[in-house]
Design a protein around this motif. Sequence first.
Motif, PDB file in Angstrom:
ATOM      1  N   PRO A  54       5.395  -0.360   7.573  1.00  0.00           N
ATOM      2  CA  PRO A  54       7.398  -0.983   7.037  1.00  0.00           C
ATOM      3  C   PRO A  54       7.552  -3.176   6.623  1.00  0.00           C
ATOM      4  O   PRO A  54       8.674  -3.045   5.837  1.00  0.00           O
ATOM      5  CB  PRO A  54       8.138  -0.758   8.582  1.00  0.00           C
ATOM      6  N   ASP A  55       6.718  -3.118   7.433  1.00  0.00           N
ATOM      7  CA  ASP A  55       6.956  -4.840   6.872  1.00  0.00           C
ATOM      8  C   ASP A  55       6.096  -5.553   5.969  1.00  0.00           C
ATOM      9  O   ASP A  55       6.268  -6.196   4.990  1.00  0.00           O
ATOM     10  CB  ASP A  55       6.743  -5.744   8.081  1.00  0.00           C
ATOM     11  N   GLY A  56       5.606  -4.110   4.838  1.00  0.00           N
ATOM     12  CA  GLY A  56       4.790  -4.536   3.509  1.00  0.00           C
ATOM     13  C   GLY A  56       3.885  -5.409   3.283  1.00  0.00           C
ATOM     14  O   GLY A  56       2.975  -5.422   2.277  1.00  0.00           O
ATOM     15  N   THR A  57       3.127  -4.483   4.631  1.00  0.00           N
ATOM     16  CA  THR A  57       1.305  -4.947   4.339  1.00  0.00           C
ATOM     17  C   THR A  57       0.610  -4.210   4.449  1.00  0.00           C
ATOM     18  O   THR A  57       0.914  -2.695   4.180  1.00  0.00           O
ATOM     19  CB  THR A  57       1.181  -5.931   5.868  1.00  0.00           C
ATOM     20  N   TYR A  58      -0.626  -4.015   4.442  1.00  0.00           N
ATOM     21  CA  TYR A  58      -1.219  -3.253   3.742  1.00  0.00           C
ATOM     22  C   TYR A  58      -2.902  -2.887   5.284  1.00  0.00           C
ATOM     23  O   TYR A  58      -3.442  -4.477   4.879  1.00  0.00           O
ATOM     24  CB  TYR A  58      -1.983  -3.141   2.809  1.00  0.00           C
ATOM     25  N   THR A  59      -3.077  -1.842   5.840  1.00  0.00           N
ATOM     26  CA  THR A  59      -4.362  -1.761   6.361  1.00  0.00           C
ATOM     27  C   THR A  59      -4.525  -0.649   6.268  1.00  0.00           C
ATOM     28  O   THR A  59      -4.622   0.384   5.838  1.00  0.00           O
ATOM     29  CB  THR A  59      -3.350  -1.546   7.994  1.00  0.00           C
ATOM     30  N   GLY A  60      -6.323  -0.849   7.110  1.00  0.00           N
ATOM     31  CA  GLY A  60      -6.596   0.511   7.148  1.00  0.00           C
ATOM     32  C   GLY A  60      -8.052   0.848   6.798  1.00  0.00           C
ATOM     33  O   GLY A  60      -8.374  -0.851   5.677  1.00  0.00           O
ATOM     34  N   PHE A  61      -8.595   1.506   6.973  1.00  0.00           N
ATOM     35  CA  PHE A  61     -10.627   1.495   6.483  1.00  0.00           C
ATOM     36  C   PHE A  61     -10.818   1.342   5.208  1.00  0.00           C
ATOM     37  O   PHE A  61     -11.136   0.232   4.754  1.00  0.00           O
ATOM     38  CB  PHE A  61     -11.057   2.336   6.877  1.00  0.00           C
ATOM     39  N   ASP A  62     -10.585   1.751   4.091  1.00  0.00           N
ATOM     40  CA  ASP A  62      -9.840   1.785   2.709  1.00  0.00           C
ATOM     41  C   ASP A  62      -9.589   0.064   2.221  1.00  0.00           C
ATOM     42  O   ASP A  62     -10.111  -0.474   0.938  1.00  0.00           O
ATOM     43  CB  ASP A  62      -9.193   2.558   1.767  1.00  0.00           C
ATOM     44  N   PHE A 101     -10.173  -0.938  -9.795  1.00  0.00           N
ATOM     45  CA  PHE A 101     -10.449   0.449  -8.777  1.00  0.00           C
ATOM     46  C   PHE A 101      -9.832   1.066  -7.797  1.00  0.00           C
ATOM     47  O   PHE A 101      -8.755   0.593  -7.128  1.00  0.00           O
ATOM     48  CB  PHE A 101     -11.996   0.272  -8.365  1.00  0.00           C
ATOM     49  N   ILE A 102      -9.951   2.231  -7.473  1.00  0.00           N
ATOM     50  CA  ILE A 102      -9.348   2.940  -6.858  1.00  0.00           C
ATOM     51  C   ILE A 102     -10.754   2.794  -5.496  1.00  0.00           C
ATOM     52  O   ILE A 102     -11.484   3.773  -5.425  1.00  0.00           O
ATOM     53  CB  ILE A 102      -9.217   4.248  -7.552  1.00  0.00           C
ATOM     54  N   ALA A 103     -10.226   2.823  -4.180  1.00  0.00           N
ATOM     55  CA  ALA A 103     -10.243   3.821  -2.724  1.00  0.00           C
ATOM     56  C   ALA A 103      -9.444   4.451  -2.331  1.00  0.00           C
ATOM     57  O   ALA A 103      -8.434   3.424  -1.171  1.00  0.00           O
ATOM     58  CB  ALA A 103     -11.652   1.880  -1.792  1.00  0.00           C
ATOM     59  N   VAL A 246     -22.620  -3.153   4.281  1.00  0.00           N
ATOM     60  CA  VAL A 246     -23.083  -2.813   5.548  1.00  0.00           C
ATOM     61  C   VAL A 246     -24.376  -3.836   5.975  1.00  0.00           C
ATOM     62  O   VAL A 246     -24.235  -3.872   7.291  1.00  0.00           O
ATOM     63  CB  VAL A 246     -23.920  -1.458   4.551  1.00  0.00           C
ATOM     64  N   ALA A 247     -25.310  -4.275   4.877  1.00  0.00           N
ATOM     65  CA  ALA A 247     -25.968  -5.061   5.517  1.00  0.00           C
ATOM     66  C   ALA A 247     -25.068  -6.707   6.483  1.00  0.00           C
ATOM     67  O   ALA A 247     -26.016  -6.867   7.233  1.00  0.00           O
ATOM     68  CB  ALA A 247     -27.144  -6.174   4.006  1.00  0.00           C
ATOM     69  N   ASP A 248     -24.115  -6.641   6.520  1.00  0.00           N
ATOM     70  CA  ASP A 248     -23.942  -8.364   7.494  1.00  0.00           C
ATOM     71  C   ASP A 248     -23.443  -7.644   8.344  1.00  0.00           C
ATOM     72  O   ASP A 248     -21.980  -8.698   8.920  1.00  0.00           O
ATOM     73  CB  ASP A 248     -22.902  -9.236   6.070  1.00  0.00           C
ATOM     74  N   LYS A 249     -22.847  -6.535   8.324  1.00  0.00           N
ATOM     75  CA  LYS A 249     -22.268  -5.453   9.141  1.00  0.00           C
ATOM     76  C   LYS A 249     -20.881  -5.964   9.535  1.00  0.00           C
ATOM     77  O   LYS A 249     -19.331  -5.445  10.116  1.00  0.00           O
ATOM     78  CB  LYS A 249     -22.470  -6.383  10.956  1.00  0.00           C
ATOM     79  N   SER A 250     -20.138  -6.185   7.958  1.00  0.00           N
ATOM     80  CA  SER A 250     -18.728  -6.240   7.980  1.00  0.00           C
ATOM     81  C   SER A 250     -17.853  -4.861   7.818  1.00  0.00           C
ATOM     82  O   SER A 250     -17.259  -4.302   7.978  1.00  0.00           O
ATOM     83  CB  SER A 250     -18.456  -6.743   6.827  1.00  0.00           C
ATOM     84  N   TRP A 251     -19.126  -3.935   6.921  1.00  0.00           N
ATOM     85  CA  TRP A 251     -18.255  -2.631   7.102  1.00  0.00           C
ATOM     86  C   TRP A 251     -18.550  -1.757   8.867  1.00  0.00           C
ATOM     87  O   TRP A 251     -17.608  -1.243   9.127  1.00  0.00           O
ATOM     88  CB  TRP A 251     -19.674  -1.402   6.784  1.00  0.00           C
ATOM     89  N   GLN A 252     -19.561  -1.809   9.617  1.00  0.00           N
ATOM     90  CA  GLN A 252     -19.608  -1.295  11.213  1.00  0.00           C
ATOM     91  C   GLN A 252     -18.049  -2.176  12.089  1.00  0.00           C
ATOM     92  O   GLN A 252     -17.368  -1.706  12.379  1.00  0.00           O
ATOM     93  CB  GLN A 252     -20.617  -2.339  12.098  1.00  0.00           C
ATOM     94  N   LYS A 253     -18.012  -3.666  11.748  1.00  0.00           N
ATOM     95  CA  LYS A 253     -16.879  -3.688  12.292  1.00  0.00           C
ATOM     96  C   LYS A 253     -15.431  -3.282  11.252  1.00  0.00           C
ATOM     97  O   LYS A 253     -14.416  -2.974  12.487  1.00  0.00           O
ATOM     98  CB  LYS A 253     -16.385  -5.394  12.269  1.00  0.00           C
ATOM     99  N   ALA A 254     -15.623  -2.729  10.729  1.00  0.00           N
ATOM    100  CA  ALA A 254     -14.045  -2.746   9.791  1.00  0.00           C
ATOM    101  C   ALA A 254     -14.236  -1.075  10.809  1.00  0.00           C
ATOM    102  O   ALA A 254     -12.900  -0.342  10.869  1.00  0.00           O
ATOM    103  CB  ALA A 254     -13.654  -1.884   8.406  1.00  0.00           C
TER     104      ALA A 254
END
Length: 277
Positions: A54-62, A101-103, A246-254
Motif C-alpha cells: 500500500p505504501d508503494g514499495t515492492y517486496t518478495g523473493f522475485d 527482463f521479467i522475474a 548463489v555463491a555469495d549466499k544472497s540467494w539463501q538469505k532471500a
Amino acid sequence: MKRRKVTAAASVALALAVTATACGGSKNDNGSSGGKKITIGIKFDQPGLGQKTPDGTYTGFDVDVATYVAKQLGYKASDIQWKEAKSADRETMLQRGDVDFIAATYSITPEREKKVDFAGPYLLAHQDVLVRADDNSIKSAKDLNSKKLCSVTGSTSAQNIRDTLAPKAQLQNYGGYSECLTGLENKAIDALTTDDSILAGYAAQSAFKGKFKLAGLKMTNENYGIGVKKGSPLKAKINKALEKMVADKSWQKAVEANFGPANYQYEPAPKIGNVVK
C-alpha cells in the motif's frame, strides 16, 4: 543572403538536436550518474514473491532476485522501474520491449521458450496444496479425489488436477487466491492448489500465521526463470549474476527472509542452466 540562410538552417538543426538531447535526458533521468534506468516486470499481487504494498514499495523473493541481478548489471535500486507482469502478458511485454527482463514466478516451458529466452532457473518450485494447520488427511495427490479443492480460473494447476493428478476432486475455480484462502479458512473448501512457493508466500503473511500449512506433495516441477527478449545478450549476463547470488549466499538469505515464516521446505538453489523435468 545565402550565408544568412545557411546560418538559419544550422540554427534550426542545432535547436532540434538540443531538444532531442533534452528529451532523451528527461526520459531516463533518475538522479544517478548517466541517468540510466532498467525496467523489470514482476507480479504485484503475490505475497512473498512479488507484491506492491500500500505504501508503494515492492517486496518478495522475485523482487530481491531482480534487484540483485540489476545491481550486477550496473543499476542501483533507485534505477529500477517496476512494471506489473501479469501471466498472460509476459511474452508480449518482452517481445515489444516494454521491459528489460521479467522475474514473475515465470516457469520455463518448451512452449514459452519458442517465444522468449530464459536465464536461470533461480528457483525450483512444485505444485502443492495448502490446507488448514490441523488437517493431516492429505498425504498424496490421490487423497485429493475426495476433497473440495480450490484453484484460480484458467490456471495450469487447475488443469493438472482435472487432467491427471486428481480428476475426481471437487474442483472449484475462484477468481483469485485470496478468495480461495477465505474459503479454506471458513472450511468451505479443503485445500488450495498452485505452486508451493506461491502458497508459502500467502501462508507466511501475518494475518494467516499458524492457520495454514503446505502438504508437501511436490506434484510437478516448476523451474522459475528470468525471461528476456529472444536473442538478448542479457541472458548470459543474468546467468552470471544468478551464479554469484548463489555463491555469495544472497540467494539463501532471500529465500529465508521471504518464505521462512511459512516453514516452506524449499529446494536447494538450482544449478543455473539446468531445467529439472
